[in-house]
Structure formats: structure tokens, C-alpha cells
Design an enzyme around this catalytic site. Sequence first.
Site, PDB file in Angstrom:
ATOM      1  N   ASN A 227       7.821   5.246   5.294  1.00  0.00           N
ATOM      2  CA  ASN A 227       8.489   4.179   4.531  1.00  0.00           C
ATOM      3  C   ASN A 227       9.132   4.778   3.285  1.00  0.00           C
ATOM      4  OD1 ASN A 227       6.526   3.987   2.215  1.00  0.00           O
ATOM      5  ND2 ASN A 227       5.162   3.685   3.962  1.00  0.00           N
ATOM      6  N   ASP A 296       0.392   0.933   8.385  1.00  0.00           N
ATOM      7  CA  ASP A 296      -0.654   0.112   9.017  1.00  0.00           C
ATOM      8  C   ASP A 296      -0.895   0.546  10.466  1.00  0.00           C
ATOM      9  OD1 ASP A 296      -1.253  -1.574   6.839  1.00  0.00           O
ATOM     10  OD2 ASP A 296       0.660  -2.604   7.158  1.00  0.00           O
TER      11      ASP A 296
HETATM   12  O1  PMT Z   1       6.208   4.489  -4.629  1.00  0.00           O
HETATM   13  P1  PMT Z   1       7.298   3.621  -5.217  1.00  0.00           P
HETATM   14  O2  PMT Z   1       8.658   3.979  -4.681  1.00  0.00           O
HETATM   15  O3  PMT Z   1       7.241   3.624  -6.720  1.00  0.00           O
HETATM   16  O4  PMT Z   1       7.040   2.103  -4.733  1.00  0.00           O
HETATM   17  C1  PMT Z   1       5.927   1.396  -5.224  1.00  0.00           C
HETATM   18  C2  PMT Z   1       5.290   0.537  -4.132  1.00  0.00           C
HETATM   19  C3  PMT Z   1       6.249  -0.567  -3.735  1.00  0.00           C
HETATM   20  C4  PMT Z   1       4.933   1.382  -2.909  1.00  0.00           C
HETATM   21  C5  PMT Z   1       3.987  -0.050  -4.793  1.00  0.00           C
HETATM   22  O5  PMT Z   1       4.312  -0.792  -5.925  1.00  0.00           O
HETATM   23  C6  PMT Z   1       3.243  -0.942  -3.821  1.00  0.00           C
HETATM   24  O6  PMT Z   1       3.495  -2.131  -3.720  1.00  0.00           O
HETATM   25  N1  PMT Z   1       2.272  -0.332  -3.086  1.00  0.00           N
HETATM   26  C7  PMT Z   1       1.550  -0.994  -1.997  1.00  0.00           C
HETATM   27  C8  PMT Z   1       2.350  -0.881  -0.730  1.00  0.00           C
HETATM   28  C9  PMT Z   1       1.622  -1.471   0.478  1.00  0.00           C
HETATM   29  O7  PMT Z   1       1.401  -0.772   1.423  1.00  0.00           O
HETATM   30  O8  PMT Z   1       1.243  -2.727   0.339  1.00  0.00           O
HETATM   31  P2  PMT Z   1       0.433  -3.555   1.464  1.00  0.00           P
HETATM   32  O9  PMT Z   1       0.550  -4.949   1.017  1.00  0.00           O
HETATM   33  O10 PMT Z   1       0.924  -3.204   2.813  1.00  0.00           O
HETATM   34  O11 PMT Z   1      -1.034  -3.025   1.302  1.00  0.00           O
HETATM   35  C10 PMT Z   1      -1.990  -3.668   0.476  1.00  0.00           C
HETATM   36  C11 PMT Z   1      -2.900  -2.657  -0.161  1.00  0.00           C
HETATM   37  O12 PMT Z   1      -3.689  -2.007   0.835  1.00  0.00           O
HETATM   38  C12 PMT Z   1      -2.197  -1.566  -0.938  1.00  0.00           C
HETATM   39  O13 PMT Z   1      -2.967  -1.276  -2.078  1.00  0.00           O
HETATM   40  C13 PMT Z   1      -2.215  -0.380   0.039  1.00  0.00           C
HETATM   41  O14 PMT Z   1      -2.263   0.865  -0.670  1.00  0.00           O
HETATM   42  C14 PMT Z   1      -3.531  -0.629   0.792  1.00  0.00           C
HETATM   43  N2  PMT Z   1      -3.548  -0.144   2.167  1.00  0.00           N
HETATM   44  C15 PMT Z   1      -2.694  -0.642   3.103  1.00  0.00           C
HETATM   45  C16 PMT Z   1      -2.804  -0.217   4.412  1.00  0.00           C
HETATM   46  C17 PMT Z   1      -3.777   0.738   4.744  1.00  0.00           C
HETATM   47  N3  PMT Z   1      -3.894   1.199   5.980  1.00  0.00           N
HETATM   48  N4  PMT Z   1      -4.603   1.211   3.795  1.00  0.00           N
HETATM   49  C18 PMT Z   1      -4.496   0.778   2.531  1.00  0.00           C
HETATM   50  O15 PMT Z   1      -5.258   1.232   1.659  1.00  0.00           O
END
Ligand code: PMT
Length: 427
Positions: A227, A296
Site C-alpha cells: 500500500n 490484512d
Molecule cells: O505512513 P504514512 O504515509 O504517513 O500514512 C499514515 C497512515 C495513513 C498509514 C496512518 O496514519 C494510519 O492510518 N495507519 C493505520 C493504517 C491501517 O492499516 O489501518 P487499519 O484500519 O487497516 O488497521 C487498524 C489498526 O490495526 C492499525 O493500527 C494497524 O496498524 C493495525 N493492524 C492492521 C492489520 C493487521 N494485520 N495488523 C495490525 O496491527
Amino acid sequence: MTVNDNTGGTGDAPKAGERVALGVTGGIAAYKAAEVLRGLQRAGCRVRVAMTVHATKLIAPLTFRALSGEHVVVDDYAPDNPDPIAHITFAQTVDLFLVAPATADIIAKFATGVADDFVSTTYLACDAPVLVAPAMNTTMWEHPATRRNIETLRADGVRIIEPDAGEMACGTIGPGRLSAPERIVAAALEILRGGAARGVRDLAGERILITAGATREEIDPVRFISNRSSGRMGFALAEAARERGAEVTIVAGVTSAPKPPGVRVVEAVSAEAMMRAAATEFQSATVFIGAAAVADYRPAGRSAQKIKKSDAALTLELVRTPDILATVSAARQPGQLVVGFAAESENVIEHARRKLHDKHLDAIVANDITRDGAGFDAETNAVTIITADRAEPVELPLMSKLEAAHKILDEVVRLRGGRAGKSARAK
Ligand code: PMT
């Protein structure tokens, strides 16, 4: 005052008329100093310019005089200099001394206290915070002498904006290119707002573990699922936490932003590698912040050979990756705080709240990734912080990622039972 978007910083602007001395030295990027000057002016700052003689070979003092409306000092002994003791009045009537671009030569002079031109004399005579944006050829930037000088400046309290990596004017590819003018302006505004330069260490004693960047899930030797995360948000958190006294470890996936200095970095490319690194590092951490964009799903298997194309459709079987945030949260010991991010494109707050609840987090940072200037690969972000202990979310306007990082860390401090340092200081 509202700060123009392209300054890289919005929200609370500095008081109108904050005084910035801009030192311009002789690098090819000297012309970009004009953009820095304009960005500072748009944010309400008054800017005066000092130049080295070599800088005047690359851009004329008249350009800065026209833009700033002030005399540009190159030689304080010059007959047209209206101020007989310019190095003192110039240096001691400013709120920030910013040098952009800063050559290896001026950095060496600052580090050793040589004062043989107006810019280096201003440095010695200045009691305001100093911000330096280096720009030079990669070999010069990586030379042990420059590394030593940079470390000396840091130890002397100078803030450094790391140069970007990329193609240089000389054709070399590597770090050394002047950081983007909007980043320089955002860093200057951050200092002018008072927090960074005063060194409040309200996270001293904390060991903060931050995930940053994108994971990369391989399909075959050349293809992968990933991504657009640059790592900037995670790195801003790391920089802010280090500034506030924390010991910081980053578990970094694939990133394109420069890594902050003074923090430990563990590289982990895939979600599974990041899971292993995070689980190990979390054992000695007091706070975990999951800013990485973790895939994911990953391909069920990685082909050892490059998959050959054919006319038939290709179906990839994907399987779930481990949820690092949920796993870390489930493994936490008393006293460990866990903060997640939620990158959402719809029903942002509702979805973020669900993640906060389902993963038993202390706080979640909701990121509306559809908003201009926010989310993936942007210099700025607009986030809403939701904590488990408070009904009302904290909705923040668009601001630099470093500022957003400080606001998030304010919540960490508050959850710890301390006062929120940075925002309080910034008033
Ligand atoms: O890196 P940049 O270009 O500065 O961009 C910043 C960002 C947009 C990446 C950052 O601000 C952000 O939003 N990060 C989370 C991105 C994400 O994957 O969000 P999510 O809603 O899919 O996941 C929720 C949380 O679970 C996040 O804390 C993620 O790190 C965590 N996660 C998700 C999937 C997974 N398999 N393991 C995880 O730990």
C-alpha cells in the site's frame, strides 16, 4: 490565524510577526529558499535574509530583498549595510534562525565555532532556536566529518531537518537533497509554537514501540501486495516521542520517508515479520502505537518462480495475516498502553470506535483517508483521537504529521495521569 495549506502546517499559527532570520548558503538548492521564505510569510512570519557570498552566485540577494522587503545582509562591513552592528542586531532580534540550504561548509563552521562570515557570525551571536536544513552531495552528507559535525550540532541543541533521498543535481542518487520547502516551513512553525525548542520531557522513562510504513506480501520474486504508506506518520510519532524524552523503537515496514535520527529501527517487511518483531519488542515497551498500514491478507503461497502470464485469468488465493495490534493488546501486562490507528474511508468514527472496543485499546487515532492532505503519503494529517476513558473524541484540524504526533502523545501522557505537555505549551 489560518495557515495556508501549502506551508505544511495549519491549526494554531504563530503570532503574526514572529521574526525569522533565514540564512541562505551556497548550495544548488539556494533558489528553494525563496519558497521557504514565502511559506513563512504566508504563515504570518516576518523574514529577514542573510546570505553567504557563495549563495549570491546561485541566487541574487535582490530576489530576497524583493520578497522580504528588507535589506539582505551578505557582508556586514559593506558600505550599503544600514546597520553598523548587524551581526548582533540581526541575530538577537529573532525568534528563530533557520538555515536553508545549509552546506557542509556552514555546518562545519557552526560545529566548530568559526565565525568568518555573516551567517556563521549570526549563528554564534544568536540566542534563538536554530533550525538547519542541510543539502549537499550524498558522499559529502555521508562523510564521517559531516556526520560528526551534525552530531555536534544536535548535541548543541540545533534542530536538523534531514535531507531527502533522491536524484541530486550532480546525478548521484541518495540522501542529500534539501527537504521539501513545506516540510522546512512546517518544522519552523513547530518550533515557533514553542514546544520542541523548550524540551519538555514528559515522556522520559517511557519506552515507546511504534510500527510504521507498509508491509509487503510477496506473490512471486517480482510481485507483491502492498500500500501507499510512507512511514511518515509513524516516524513523526517517533521523532516527537524522542523529543519528549522517550526511548523509541520503530518496527518499520517498507517506507519512503526519511527515518528520524536517535531512535532504534527494526526492519520487518511482511506482516508476519512485523508481527514477530513487534511481539519481541513489546515485551520491554511501556507504550505500543500501531501506525503501520499492515496488509490484512497475503497470498496463500509465494511462487518460487516468476508466474508466467497466459491468456487465462489468474486467481490468487489470499489468507489473513496476523492482527499485530490485537495480538499485542491481548498480550499486554499492567502498565502497558496500546494505541491503534484506523484508516477509514467511510463512517470513520463508528468504525474506529469498533476497533477500539474489539481490540481492547486505550486509544485509537481515526484517520479519514479520503480527505485532501490527510492519510497515506501526505505531509499533513487530520485525525480524531478516541480514548477508552472519554466519551467525547478529540477532533483535530489538518496539521503537520509532527504536530498531530504531539497531540496523540499528549493523550498518551494524559492516559498515564500526567498533564498534556505539548498542547499546553503551545498555547
Ligand atoms: O505512513 P504514512 O504515509 O504517513 O500514512 C499514515 C497512515 C495513513 C498509514 C496512518 O496514519 C494510519 O492510518 N495507519 C493505520 C493504517 C491501517 O492499516 O489501518 P487499519 O484500519 O487497516 O488497521 C487498524 C489498526 O490495526 C492499525 O493500527 C494497524 O496498524 C493495525 N493492524 C492492521 C492489520 C493487521 N494485520 N495488523 C495490525 O496491527
